[in-house]
Design a protein around this motif. Sequence first.
Motif, PDB file in Angstrom:
ATOM      1  N   GLY A  19      20.290   2.796 -11.109  1.00 29.62           N
ATOM      2  CA  GLY A  19      21.121   3.968 -10.883  1.00 29.62           C
ATOM      3  C   GLY A  19      22.235   3.716  -9.887  1.00 29.62           C
ATOM      4  O   GLY A  19      22.969   2.729  -9.983  1.00 29.62           O
ATOM      5  N   LYS A  20      22.311   4.596  -8.873  1.00 29.70           N
ATOM      6  CA  LYS A  20      23.396   4.525  -7.905  1.00 29.70           C
ATOM      7  C   LYS A  20      23.335   3.276  -7.032  1.00 29.70           C
ATOM      8  O   LYS A  20      24.300   2.918  -6.375  1.00 29.70           O
ATOM      9  N   LEU A  21      22.168   2.594  -6.995  1.00 33.36           N
ATOM     10  CA  LEU A  21      22.037   1.421  -6.123  1.00 33.36           C
ATOM     11  C   LEU A  21      22.569   0.155  -6.772  1.00 33.36           C
ATOM     12  O   LEU A  21      22.692  -0.872  -6.121  1.00 33.36           O
ATOM     13  N   ILE A  56      13.687   9.691 -10.938  1.00 40.13           N
ATOM     14  CA  ILE A  56      12.975  10.044 -12.166  1.00 40.13           C
ATOM     15  C   ILE A  56      13.665  11.215 -12.871  1.00 40.13           C
ATOM     16  O   ILE A  56      13.773  11.248 -14.088  1.00 40.13           O
ATOM     17  N   GLU A  57      14.172  12.147 -12.068  1.00 38.48           N
ATOM     18  CA  GLU A  57      14.933  13.240 -12.683  1.00 38.48           C
ATOM     19  C   GLU A  57      16.167  12.710 -13.387  1.00 38.48           C
ATOM     20  O   GLU A  57      16.501  13.147 -14.473  1.00 38.48           O
ATOM     21  N   GLU A  58      16.777  11.733 -12.740  1.00 39.75           N
ATOM     22  CA  GLU A  58      17.990  11.154 -13.341  1.00 39.75           C
ATOM     23  C   GLU A  58      17.710  10.573 -14.712  1.00 39.75           C
ATOM     24  O   GLU A  58      18.439  10.778 -15.656  1.00 39.75           O
ATOM     25  N   PHE A  59      16.603   9.838 -14.810  1.00 34.68           N
ATOM     26  CA  PHE A  59      16.364   9.209 -16.110  1.00 34.68           C
ATOM     27  C   PHE A  59      15.394   9.993 -16.985  1.00 34.68           C
ATOM     28  O   PHE A  59      14.955   9.538 -18.034  1.00 34.68           O
ATOM     29  N   GLY A  60      15.043  11.182 -16.565  1.00 32.95           N
ATOM     30  CA  GLY A  60      14.335  12.082 -17.467  1.00 32.95           C
ATOM     31  C   GLY A  60      12.851  11.805 -17.629  1.00 32.95           C
ATOM     32  O   GLY A  60      12.285  12.036 -18.698  1.00 32.95           O
TER      33      GLY A  60
END
Lengths: 319, 507, 338, 354
Positions: A288-290, A43-47
């Motif tokens: 994301g990274k997955l 969630i932090e990654e996508f804000g």
Amino acid sequence: AGGNGGGDDAGDGGDANLAITFLPKNLGNPYFDTSNAGGEEAIEEFGGTFAEVGPSEASPTSQVTFIQTAAQQGVGGLVVSANDPEAICDALNEARDAGVKVVTFDSDTNAECRDLFINQATAEGIAKSQIDLISEQIGDEGQIAILSASANATNQNAWIELMEEELAANHPNIELVETVYGDDDDQTSFDKTAALLQTYPDLKGIISPTTVGIAAAARYLSTSEYKGQVALTGLGTPNQMREYVEDGTVTAFALWNPADLGYLAAYATKALIEGEITGEEGDSFEAGKLGEYEVGADGVVLLGDPFVFNADNIGDFDF
Amino acid sequence: MHEDASPSAPPALELSRVVKSFGAVVALRSGTITLEEGSIHALIGENGAGKSTLVKIIAGLYRRDAGTFRLRGEEVDFHTTAQSKAAGIAVIYQEPTLFPDLSVTENIFMGRQPTNRFGRIERKAMRAEAQAIFARLGVSIDPDRVTEGLSIADQQIIEIAKAISLDARVLIMDEPTAALSGVEVERLFAVARSLRDEGRALMFISHRFDEVFALCDTVTVMRDGSYIATTPMSETSVAELVRQMVGRDVAELFPKLPAEIGGDLLVVDGLTRTGVFHDISFTVRAGEIVGLAGLVGAGRSEVVRAIFGVDPYESGSVHVDGRPLPKGNPRVAMARGLALVPEDRRKQGLVLDESVSRNITLAIRSSLAKAGLLWGGPENAAAAVWSSRLEVKTASLDAETGTLSGGNQQKVVLGKWLATNPKVLIVDEPTRGIDVGTKAEVHRLLSELAQQGLAILMISSELPEVLGMADRVLVMREGYLTGEFPRSEATPEAVMFAATAEKEGAL
Amino acid sequence: MPRTGNSVTRAAGRTFKARETGILLALIAIIAVATIRNPAFLFSNDGFRDLLLTPSLLLLVAVGQAIVIITRNVDLSVGSVLGLTAYLTGRLFIDLPGIPPILVFVIGVGFGAFLGLINGALVAFAKVPALVITLGTLYIYRGVNVAWAGGDRINASDLPADFRGIGTGQLLGIPFLTIIAAVVLIVAAWYLRNLRSGRELYAIGSDPAAAHLYGLRVTRNVLGAFLVSGALSGLAGVLYAARYGTVSSGAGTGLELQAIGAAVIGGVAISGGVGTVWGAAIGAYLLLTINRALPIVGIEDFWQRAVVGALIIGAIVLDRVLALRQSRKLLEAREVER
Amino acid sequence: MTTTAPETQTVRTYKAHAHPAWRRVLVTREAAVIALLVIVIATAIASVPNFDSPLTVTYLLRDLAPILLIALPMTLIIITEEIDLSVASIVGLTSVMTGILTQAGWPFAIAAITAILVGTVAGFINGFLVTVVGLPSLAVTIGTLALFRGIAVGLLGTTAITEFPEYWTDLAKDNIPGTPIPGIMVPFAVLAIAFALVLHFTPFGRSLYAIGLNKEAAAFSGIDVGRTKFLLFMVSGTVSGFAGVYFTLLYSNARGDNATGMELSVIAAVLLGGVSIFGGRGALHGVIAGVLLIGTLGSALRLAGVTSDIINVITGVLLVLSVVSASFLAWLRSRRISAIGRKKGRSSTAPEPI
Ligand SMILES: Nc1ncnc2c1ncn2[C@@H]1O[C@H](COP(=O)(O)OP(=O)(O)OP(=O)(O)O)[C@@H](O)[C@H]1O
Ligand SMILES: Nc1ncnc2c1ncn2[C@@H]1O[C@H](COP(=O)(O)OP(=O)(O)OP(=O)(O)O)[C@@H](O)[C@H]1O
Ligand SMILES: [Mg+2]
Ligand SMILES: [Mg+2]
């Protein structure tokens, strides 16, 4: 009702409400601490805005209050691990009616009460890996028992059923003598392990497909005369089990990466909120990274196969 | 200051103009008494005169509002009973206060058990000492049994043993003999005299003049919370003391009105309850006041409680106005016209925390309801009627009954039961703890009610009251009916003999 | 030494003591049946150890509870106190690495005593019913615990091995925990029987008004009873951490009813003044041993709680029947004396 | 042969009340709880986002309904100086019964009524042990708390029954048309009015207070104390049974552990609402306000993001404060009275004794 979060990052959602609440089975459960941390990272990654709420004891009716509160708050998405497939259904549907996207992870509800289910592994895969591990450790014969979480946990019951089928089909010499329930409570699980060993003096192995249960059982075994005599396997986290793998109480156990599970659930929720997917079979989204994931039948997204931890590889993990 | 008092040795204990009030009730206006060493001092006065309040101030249970309290010449102010104990004062309270779950020995020594160097209680020594005291008192009570279930007399004996074991300089006894038989009283007196001869100061409260004259050296009379007079025993007489106590002639206290005696309204036949009372049979007729006399503990209250249905009984029967009354059902008894004004108004008669109005209407609440619903209006109306009829002194009908004075509380209980419109009225100690004026009013009221055709059964421990009011006197002793006297034959001697003599004869 | 008592009152005294004997026999019977069904229940190292070990924590709490109940009060907050001190124990080891376990014990017991003191002060000084106060502090202490712990919990690996050894280790085949519990039990029983203030606790519970008349220090004693209950729950909390290794914010939930149940089964009257800590201790063993024996006897796990409930009710009904019989005998004895 | 009607010439007249009506209504414990409730609601509307939505009312009342229901008989029981700790276990037991019978193919209405009767029987057992055997209710209901819960868990074992007729589950959840108020409030309102009338405006209600304040005096006034308490325990079981059926439908879920721990919430709310644990004091409107106060506070705080543990702390503090403040006020008053008494005593210069 406007949410307190809101993502203004890229994506077709634009001003979508990216306030996402994680509702685990109960608080203070390290498994969920790890998975929710994964969710928070995503969630932090996508804000978006991350929140975590939950009851102190794993009961479905106490989850309902938190679902209702989330609906009232008008969050964008709710990620739930269900304590009961049916009991929280209506509350979830009401939340959906109020515009909340509902994603279950770890333990599912009925398919019609949620938009997506993030499956950590197929039930068949888990059941088979557990039985394979135990039969290997006890030489494919003798009495075994299961130490489960609560009697109503959907995922546990599904696995246990499949384990029984697997035993009947491929391991005729292994006898499953009893399934006991530790309620995902450390003390109860600990005491139940003690009781199992007493009740069945010929017990060869225990399967505990729950992280709380396997840790408690391992702790009991490690100081008892049964250490090394009775095999123990199941689903556990490396940090909790490291000590017992190193001292020989446990040879091998399995798990997926719960952090990845939470991470994937968060991204799936985001995709739903932004309207990128609707939960139809065949929808696909970026996690994301997955990497990219595809929605399967009944709105299920599969994380991957369980991973087996043993003395050789446990040092590589920290969660 | 008493500069004229003997300058050599200060009195053992000296109270002067002590005041104590409870809310609006002034229990003690000017309590004054002086106890000398080597002397037994009687304190007498009517019920509610403030004797027990005085005792409780000496014991440190209450703190005085004003006045002086000196112990061997030194002013003291006790906050707890432990302090008065430590100062050498032993008190036997009017009501036994034992721990029902503990053994007799433990009750005697609680809080000051003999201990060894490490603080460990020396059970053997304790038990031996208890036995020694019982031997001195000449009684046989198992020191190891729990006190639960002991008779009132035995309980009182344990209280006495407790006080003696304290080895105190000052011994206060608030009606210790009320429940004792003649033999037991004599033993107690012997002990008291020997304590006096050892130089201790004793205070003795009793309602029985014969005892006061037999035991005491000096007597102090109280009335209405005030000190009246102190006289050497040898210089006074019963008549004089009564005059001081009551403040007027006794005769007018019992305004007996002539009443027409009708048919049997209450018939009791062969009532028995094991261990409590046996084969009790009597009748009470319309217009008649029957007195039930006896010593405290004779079982009179138990009999009327069984009649009314609050207590069980094993065999026998009760008929009211010709109809049999089922056992153990006060509701039916009330419906048939029976009313019981119980002996302990604070515990049994009233709900002290409820308003006057609720108390008066408690027994008739069902008949006040309209369509099953009960509103404040009818309750207050009914309560106002009975309050004004009995002249209850209260500021408002919603005042808590507990704030009323004792006499007014008693009137509330009477009102509550008269409101039920009874045929048979049983009153148990109707004038206990109420002042002289009210007492006469209660007597007048009872007389009037009899005149109107009620059958009245009156229990009283005050002999003059029984003799003054009753058309017929029944006497109970130890659970048996031992005498029945028509008004003309009911002399104090005859009644007292029936209440006590046989037992002494048997022993 | 001459005995003045008659046979009836002596018989009454015997039925009084029969209560502890009765449940001790019940306990022995249960152990016997379970052992016949499965010898490992008693005759294996683990079986013997668990038999002693499992009820030890409850025993500590039940002893404190019994002392409070004897004074005609009740302490509902024991489970929360245990949970809070157990968590505190873990935090101490995490936040102050290298802290000596003995200091942790002192802090844990002291902290429990402090929580008990809060209960006691509210009950004794404010003169409000213990049931309400400790129901309130049950919520408060638990809430503080959950708020403090949040999602965290103490894991076995956070605790030093020698500390955890106390929870699982043994001396001459007897677990340390059991030894600690036994010492506490003996001290408490000795205190209640042989010291003045111990007897005063009984007197207060038997009749608080009379205790006041006697000039017994009611306030101080009630305060002390709650303090002891808190301290023992605190001790149990530290030992909980040692035994189970893992402490979540829910540790000890529901323990209050088990502790009261143990005391009541053991013959401690809820109305005060009657009972011994021995009874409460046997009650604790009975409660938890039944739990472990039922599956062996073939009764499903799920029915255990029902059996416990039936046991509690059976115990108090039995008590009542005995009391009624005794009072009838006493009445008859009075009759004979006449 | 009766007493004459009281003489009409009333010597004294009596005021019915010492204080004017407004004082009797406003200066009460109940009024304080209601005021606190209003303050909490106003503050929450002003400062907690989303609190003013109709959903809040719906969810709040739905979740509180079982507690509100059970609080009614609990109030009566505590007023008679007893307690019933087994109510939540009865909810669990009747929930399981409803599930089992429905699963066995019984029509839901019959299953529900049977389950409620099981609740009545449970109450009968409590009542029997308390009044006939003569045991303290605290001990009895600690025992039946374990017993009834144990039977519930034992009957259903590992399973939860979740299939219930939609008609009934909808009925349990639907709002009163056109309002955000859940339909369960209708039977609750009926029961609440009935209980309030019985408690405050019937001879039976008067007898409950009398029993609570002085049961000996009550017995001497012809009140059958045992039978009254017996009845109350049975009513408590029945209402808990009804709450159990509702609980089952609300969550479409019959489980042995349903409503675990609810007894403490109920008792906390009843005590907060001004009922004295020593009996004889309390009123139903205070109790209802007490339940709503705890519920609203919890709901507002949860919405504001406060976690459930802090809510527990606040509940506990409220409970402790409510009893301590009452006893503190009483202490202040008694000090004032005795101070007055002492002053009176000193000023009265009694004559020197003779
Ligand atoms: N705690 C109290 N609260 C209010 N009033 C009290 C209290 N104790 C005593 N009284 C009142 O004070 C007065 C004196 O009572 P006290 O008990 O001293 O009388 P007494 O002389 O001992 O009578 P008796 O001979 O009946 O024992 C009575 O009117 C009584 O009702
Ligand atoms: N608490 C008790 N325990 C055992 N026996 C008791 C108890 N109270 C009273 N008794 C016994 O019951 C009998 C009657 O007692 P009670 O004092 O009621 O008699 P009473 O004649 O009514 O006396 P009173 O003059 O006080 O009205 C006595 O034998 C007494 O010893
Ligand atoms: Mg007196
Ligand atoms: Mg009497």
